[in-house]
Scaffold this active site. Structure first.
Site, PDB file in Angstrom:
ATOM      1  N   THR A  60      23.404  -5.692 -25.266  1.00 49.64           N
ATOM      2  CA  THR A  60      23.630  -5.526 -26.678  1.00 49.64           C
ATOM      3  C   THR A  60      22.742  -4.406 -27.174  1.00 49.64           C
ATOM      4  O   THR A  60      22.809  -4.045 -28.435  1.00 49.64           O
ATOM      5  CB  THR A  60      22.674  -6.847 -27.498  1.00 49.64           C
ATOM      6  OG1 THR A  60      21.442  -6.990 -27.163  1.00 49.64           O
ATOM      7  CG2 THR A  60      23.489  -7.997 -27.132  1.00 49.64           C
ATOM      8  N   LYS A  61      22.105  -3.466 -26.397  1.00 49.17           N
ATOM      9  CA  LYS A  61      21.473  -2.406 -26.921  1.00 49.17           C
ATOM     10  C   LYS A  61      21.725  -1.398 -25.844  1.00 49.17           C
ATOM     11  O   LYS A  61      21.902  -1.484 -24.566  1.00 49.17           O
ATOM     12  CB  LYS A  61      20.027  -2.743 -27.282  1.00 49.17           C
ATOM     13  CG  LYS A  61      19.228  -3.253 -26.307  1.00 49.17           C
ATOM     14  CD  LYS A  61      17.898  -3.558 -26.974  1.00 49.17           C
ATOM     15  CE  LYS A  61      17.069  -4.665 -26.086  1.00 49.17           C
ATOM     16  NZ  LYS A  61      15.824  -5.083 -26.767  1.00 49.17           N
ATOM     17  N   HIS A 108      33.548  -5.083 -36.662  1.00 48.54           N
ATOM     18  CA  HIS A 108      34.310  -5.617 -37.792  1.00 48.54           C
ATOM     19  C   HIS A 108      32.947  -5.385 -38.810  1.00 48.54           C
ATOM     20  O   HIS A 108      31.684  -5.830 -38.746  1.00 48.54           O
ATOM     21  CB  HIS A 108      34.830  -6.853 -37.708  1.00 48.54           C
ATOM     22  CG  HIS A 108      35.817  -6.838 -36.958  1.00 48.54           C
ATOM     23  ND1 HIS A 108      37.192  -6.478 -37.269  1.00 48.54           N
ATOM     24  CD2 HIS A 108      36.046  -7.441 -35.611  1.00 48.54           C
ATOM     25  CE1 HIS A 108      38.106  -6.829 -36.428  1.00 48.54           C
ATOM     26  NE2 HIS A 108      37.337  -6.986 -35.083  1.00 48.54           N
TER      27      HIS A 108
END
Length: 133
Positions: free
Chosen positions: A96-97, A48
């Site tokens: 997260t990566k 978002h």
């Protein structure tokens, strides 16, 4: 549960249906041959905007390589766009990566715990059919 039809699965892919949620209704997911997604894994392919009042969803694409194992109850966030061939994600990890090929990652946030080499014992234990004699 798989939401959406923007998922491309290659031959031999196994996805547990027990408490698993793969959200591919906006973004896309490509899963390479012989990869396994275990119980309770959550994968998100959209994000978002920073504006909390904006309903706009931003699609992302995740490419999961061949012979990947995603451990039970792991969470793969939209910032991760690639998980390399032969990698392992430990149970309960928060990814997260991007994850390079042939590495074992675990933790919150997930970090590299070990490099996996084709000639090493870990690779042989996990992928016995891929060893060439």
């Amino acid at each position: 549960m798989i939401w959406g039809n923007n998922i491309e699965k290659s031959e031999g892919v196994e996805i547990s249906e027990f408490d698993t949620r793969i959200d591919a209704h906006i973004g896309k997911i490509k899963i390479g041959k012989n990869s396994k997604i275990l119980d309770g894994v959550k994968i998100w392919t959209h994000n978002h905007e920073w504006n909390p009042y904006s309903p706009e969803e931003i699609p992302t694409e995740l490419v999961i390589g061949e012979n990947v194992i995603v451990g039970a109850y792991s969470l793969i966030l939209p910032q991760c766009t690639r998980i390399g061939d032969g990698s392992i994600i430990g149970a309960g990890s928060v990814v997260t990566k991007d994850i390079p090929a042939r590495e074992m990652w675990a933790g919150n946030p997930a970090k590299c715990k070990k490099k996996l080499y084709e000639s090493g014992p870990m690779f042989r234990e996990v992928y016995p059919d891929s060893i060439k004699n």
